[in-house]
Design a protein around this motif. Structure first.
Motif, PDB file in Angstrom:
ATOM      1  N   LYS A   5       0.765  -1.128  -0.138  1.00 32.04           N
ATOM      2  CA  LYS A   5      -0.018   0.043   0.193  1.00 32.04           C
ATOM      3  C   LYS A   5       0.731   1.285  -0.131  1.00 32.04           C
ATOM      4  CE  LYS A   5      -3.690  -2.371   2.461  1.00 32.04           C
ATOM      5  NZ  LYS A   5      -4.440  -2.566   3.492  1.00 32.04           N
ATOM      6  N   PRO A   6       1.640   1.572  -0.990  1.00 27.09           N
ATOM      7  CA  PRO A   6       2.545   2.670  -1.026  1.00 27.09           C
ATOM      8  C   PRO A   6       1.806   3.963  -1.115  1.00 27.09           C
ATOM      9  CG  PRO A   6       2.291   1.721  -3.371  1.00 27.09           C
ATOM     10  CD  PRO A   6       1.932   0.619  -2.314  1.00 27.09           C
ATOM     11  N   GLU A   7       0.737   4.177  -1.620  1.00 28.36           N
ATOM     12  CA  GLU A   7      -0.171   5.368  -1.608  1.00 28.36           C
ATOM     13  C   GLU A   7      -0.211   5.681  -0.036  1.00 28.36           C
ATOM     14  OE1 GLU A   7      -0.519   7.806  -3.618  1.00 28.36           O
ATOM     15  OE2 GLU A   7      -0.099   6.913  -5.639  1.00 28.36           O
ATOM     16  N   LYS A   8      -0.505   4.912   0.664  1.00 30.01           N
ATOM     17  CA  LYS A   8      -0.899   5.076   2.098  1.00 30.01           C
ATOM     18  C   LYS A   8       0.297   5.522   2.828  1.00 30.01           C
ATOM     19  CE  LYS A   8      -3.742   2.542   4.250  1.00 30.01           C
ATOM     20  NZ  LYS A   8      -4.788   3.283   4.754  1.00 30.01           N
ATOM     21  N   THR A   9       1.369   4.798   2.505  1.00 23.96           N
ATOM     22  CA  THR A   9       2.477   5.088   3.225  1.00 23.96           C
ATOM     23  C   THR A   9       3.128   6.556   2.689  1.00 23.96           C
ATOM     24  OG1 THR A   9       3.410   2.663   2.921  1.00 23.96           O
ATOM     25  CG2 THR A   9       5.227   4.297   3.104  1.00 23.96           C
ATOM     26  N   LYS A  10       2.854   6.800   1.476  1.00 22.94           N
ATOM     27  CA  LYS A  10       3.228   8.164   1.012  1.00 22.94           C
ATOM     28  C   LYS A  10       2.578   9.121   1.695  1.00 22.94           C
ATOM     29  CE  LYS A  10       4.167  11.008  -3.082  1.00 22.94           C
ATOM     30  NZ  LYS A  10       4.190  10.859  -4.685  1.00 22.94           N
ATOM     31  N   ASN A  11       1.213   9.192   1.942  1.00 21.21           N
ATOM     32  CA  ASN A  11       0.463  10.058   2.506  1.00 21.21           C
ATOM     33  C   ASN A  11       0.813   9.930   3.920  1.00 21.21           C
ATOM     34  OD1 ASN A  11      -0.790  10.632   0.140  1.00 21.21           O
ATOM     35  ND2 ASN A  11      -2.650   9.033   0.600  1.00 21.21           N
ATOM     36  N   LEU A  12       1.296   9.311   4.568  1.00 20.29           N
ATOM     37  CA  LEU A  12       1.511   9.331   5.870  1.00 20.29           C
ATOM     38  C   LEU A  12       2.824   9.898   6.099  1.00 20.29           C
ATOM     39  CD1 LEU A  12       0.846   5.490   7.273  1.00 20.29           C
ATOM     40  CD2 LEU A  12      -0.192   7.753   8.323  1.00 20.29           C
ATOM     41  N   ARG A  61      11.911   3.994  -1.127  1.00 20.45           N
ATOM     42  CA  ARG A  61      11.230   2.896  -1.138  1.00 20.45           C
ATOM     43  C   ARG A  61       9.834   2.947  -1.839  1.00 20.45           C
ATOM     44  NH1 ARG A  61      11.767   0.137   3.982  1.00 20.45           N
ATOM     45  NH2 ARG A  61      10.505  -1.543   2.802  1.00 20.45           N
ATOM     46  N   THR A  62       9.388   3.920  -1.059  1.00 22.05           N
ATOM     47  CA  THR A  62       7.641   4.141  -1.437  1.00 22.05           C
ATOM     48  C   THR A  62       7.639   4.660  -3.069  1.00 22.05           C
ATOM     49  OG1 THR A  62       7.149   4.668   0.822  1.00 22.05           O
ATOM     50  CG2 THR A  62       5.708   5.467  -1.126  1.00 22.05           C
ATOM     51  N   GLU A  63       8.714   5.509  -3.480  1.00 23.35           N
ATOM     52  CA  GLU A  63       8.691   5.859  -4.847  1.00 23.35           C
ATOM     53  C   GLU A  63       8.759   4.753  -5.760  1.00 23.35           C
ATOM     54  OE1 GLU A  63       7.316   8.474  -5.599  1.00 23.35           O
ATOM     55  OE2 GLU A  63       7.079   9.785  -3.775  1.00 23.35           O
ATOM     56  N   ASP A  64       9.845   3.946  -5.354  1.00 21.18           N
ATOM     57  CA  ASP A  64      10.380   2.824  -6.024  1.00 21.18           C
ATOM     58  C   ASP A  64       8.977   1.874  -6.354  1.00 21.18           C
ATOM     59  OD1 ASP A  64      12.990   3.018  -6.101  1.00 21.18           O
ATOM     60  OD2 ASP A  64      13.394   1.874  -4.396  1.00 21.18           O
ATOM     61  N   ALA A  65       8.172   1.691  -5.321  1.00 22.42           N
ATOM     62  CA  ALA A  65       6.994   1.076  -5.421  1.00 22.42           C
ATOM     63  C   ALA A  65       5.818   1.714  -6.498  1.00 22.42           C
ATOM     64  CB  ALA A  65       6.367   0.705  -4.150  1.00 22.42           C
ATOM     65  N   LEU A  66       6.182   2.954  -6.422  1.00 25.25           N
ATOM     66  CA  LEU A  66       4.972   3.871  -7.287  1.00 25.25           C
ATOM     67  C   LEU A  66       5.657   4.078  -8.595  1.00 25.25           C
ATOM     68  CD1 LEU A  66       4.001   6.274  -4.579  1.00 25.25           C
ATOM     69  CD2 LEU A  66       2.605   4.632  -5.582  1.00 25.25           C
ATOM     70  N   ASN A  67       6.957   3.470  -8.846  1.00 31.21           N
ATOM     71  CA  ASN A  67       7.416   3.441 -10.221  1.00 31.21           C
ATOM     72  C   ASN A  67       8.218   4.933 -10.540  1.00 31.21           C
ATOM     73  OD1 ASN A  67       7.219   0.782 -10.856  1.00 31.21           O
ATOM     74  ND2 ASN A  67       5.141   0.939 -11.184  1.00 31.21           N
ATOM     75  N   ASP A  68       8.277   5.697  -9.425  1.00 32.11           N
ATOM     76  CA  ASP A  68       8.565   7.079  -9.828  1.00 32.11           C
ATOM     77  C   ASP A  68      10.357   7.168  -9.394  1.00 32.11           C
ATOM     78  OD1 ASP A  68       9.465   9.850  -9.901  1.00 32.11           O
ATOM     79  OD2 ASP A  68       7.428  10.358  -9.073  1.00 32.11           O
ATOM     80  N   SER A  69      11.363   6.765 -10.496  1.00 36.28           N
ATOM     81  CA  SER A  69      12.599   6.549 -10.205  1.00 36.28           C
ATOM     82  C   SER A  69      13.275   7.930  -9.832  1.00 36.28           C
ATOM     83  CB  SER A  69      13.242   6.056 -11.517  1.00 36.28           C
ATOM     84  OG  SER A  69      13.244   6.608 -12.590  1.00 36.28           O
ATOM     85  N   GLU A  70      12.643   9.164 -10.464  1.00 39.69           N
ATOM     86  CA  GLU A  70      13.021  10.442 -10.166  1.00 39.69           C
ATOM     87  C   GLU A  70      13.125  10.810  -8.807  1.00 39.69           C
ATOM     88  OE1 GLU A  70      14.750  12.211 -12.536  1.00 39.69           O
ATOM     89  OE2 GLU A  70      14.556  10.478 -14.059  1.00 39.69           O
ATOM     90  N   LYS A  71      11.856  10.846  -8.324  1.00 44.36           N
ATOM     91  CA  LYS A  71      11.523  11.034  -6.896  1.00 44.36           C
ATOM     92  C   LYS A  71      12.359  10.014  -6.133  1.00 44.36           C
ATOM     93  CE  LYS A  71       9.321  13.625  -4.772  1.00 44.36           C
ATOM     94  NZ  LYS A  71       9.547  14.901  -4.782  1.00 44.36           N
TER      95      LYS A  71
END
Length: 434
Positions: A210-217, A237-247
């Protein structure tokens, strides 16, 4: 759905027998502490008839005094003697159990707490302590049931947070991560300033996909905790899961600014910049890994190739030599090192042909600034001079090498006839004496 039903916790049967001790004024167990923070009160037992003190009162006072003096072992013996004579004093048994908990004598503490609960089944302090002991004993299912019962029965009570934390820890020990997450979120709502809890909740959400939940927290804490390496790692690691390599790269750059020797972050960044074609940044993060893992042959070889790509053959030579120290049987890399030596020595030919000896000395210093492998480069230089028939320059190079390697018989055997032919034998003794 209730906490008990969600975790399949059966409700406890509530039986409340009443135990009355005449003439003894001791506080109710329900109103006291639930842990051993105040194990023994700092006063003796109050008794109405001071002229005729019963034996149990004297024993109890002695047990308390021994504990206050730091003699926990002797205090436990005194409590045992007291309870053998007067087993219905629940407050004394609670003090005894609390000391056992403090001493991490879980099995004995559990027996005493079970005895207390037999008299007072719904005493929250006893249940909370018993749940903690159950967890330490490895009776995880029982701990989940007891903590869950406590929290469900009074979710807003004074001990609700302790029960909730205990339930989360018990579920963690049980390996029930899915059940932990909503409870961690609930605990976070009640303790919003708990940064460690925030990271724990975010990390669990990430582990559960649940990376979106992690990011919001986690983003709620970023402003006040931008210097926290663990937070940066979680966000990356959260951005990895969301496929945003730049972030992900941005957060890892902040992470290595805080922890330059972080192997995983530097390895990730090295691969990231290599894909981007940024050789300089790739090399930076490869060499940071080598500071932590200096005998990693793969990293050493990668550093050699990166230096070569950046036009630094001398540094490439150094890394190739380090690699061959670790992997001497690698003929391909050995050949690669020879090629670089040959390229470097070839660039020196024009600089020494027709020049004086001082120029050789300067070249030796210049090559030394480029690489630690200058002897290898000069040996190749000697080969090329030999092929070109440049005897005087060859003699100059061999003299210099002889000074560095005076026991090398091959150099000596070649050097002597060259110097004799040119009438320079005095230079050989001069070099040896330097």
């Amino acid at each position: 759905m209730s906490v008990l039903h969600r975790f399949h916790i059966p409700a406890l049967v509530v039986i409340i027998p009443v135990v009355i001790l005449a003439a003894v004024r001791v506080g109710s167990a329900k109103s006291g502490p639930d842990t051993v923070g105040t194990v023994v009160p700092d006063h003796d037992i109050q008794y109405t008839n001071a002229n005729s003190l019963p034996r149990w009162k004297i024993d109890w006072d002695r047990a308390r005094a021994l504990y206050r003096q730091g003699k926990a072992g002797q205090a436990l013996v005194q409590y045992e003697l007291l309870l053998q004579k007067k087993g219905n004093i629940d407050e004394a048994r609670w003090e005894y159990a609390s000391i056992l908990i403090q001493q991490k004598r879980w099995r004995q503490a559990g027996k005493q707490l079970d005895a207390l609960l037999a008299h007072d089944t719904d005493n929250r302090r006893y249940i909370l302590a018993r749940a903690g002991v159950s967890l330490h004993e490895g009776r995880v299912k029982q701990a989940v049931q007891q903590y869950g019962e406590l929290f469900e029965s009074c979710p807003e009570g004074p001990d609700a947070l302790k029960a909730l934390r205990g339930l989360i820890d018990a579920l963690d020990k049980q390996g029930n991560r899915e059940a932990q997450l909503p409870l961690l979120e609930l605990l976070l709502l009640r303790t919003p300033g708990d940064f460690a809890l925030l990271k724990r909740t975010g990390g669990l959400a990430l582990a559960l996909g649940k990376p979106e939940k992690t990011k919001n927290l986690l983003l709620t804490a970023l402003g006040n905790h931008s210097d926290d390496a663990e937070l940066m790692n979680l966000l990356a690691r959260t951005e990895d899961a969301l496929n945003d390599s730049e972030k992900a790269a941005e957060y890892r750059q902040q992470l290595v600014a805080l922890r330059p020797d972080d192997l995983q972050a530097n390895a990730w960044l090295a691969k990231y910049y290599l894909k981007k074609g940024n050789i300089g940044m790739t090399l930076l993060h490869v060499e940071r890994q080598l500071k932590v893992d200096p005998i990693n042959a793969d990293l050493i070889l990668q550093a050699a190739h990166l230096h070569k790509q950046m036009g630094r053959p001398g540094k490439a030579l150094d890394y190739l030599s380090l690699y061959l120290d670790l992997v001497p049987a690698d003929t391909r890399v050995r050949q690669e090192r020879e090629r670089i030596r040959e390229e470097l020595s070839g660039s020196l030919i024009a600089l020494i042909t027709g020049k004086r000896e001082n120029n050789i000395k300067q070249l030796w210093q210049d090559v030394g600034a480029m690489t630690r492998d200058r002897e290898g480069v000069f040996l190749h230089l000697a080969d090329q001079l030999r092929k070109n028939g440049e005897k005087r320059e060859l003699a100059d190079v061999l003299l210099l090498l002889h000074q560095q390697q005076p026991n090398d018989q091959h150099i000596h055997q070649e050097l002597v006839p060259l110097l004799r032919e040119e009438g320079r034998m005095d230079e050989l003794s001069h070099k040896i004496n330097q």
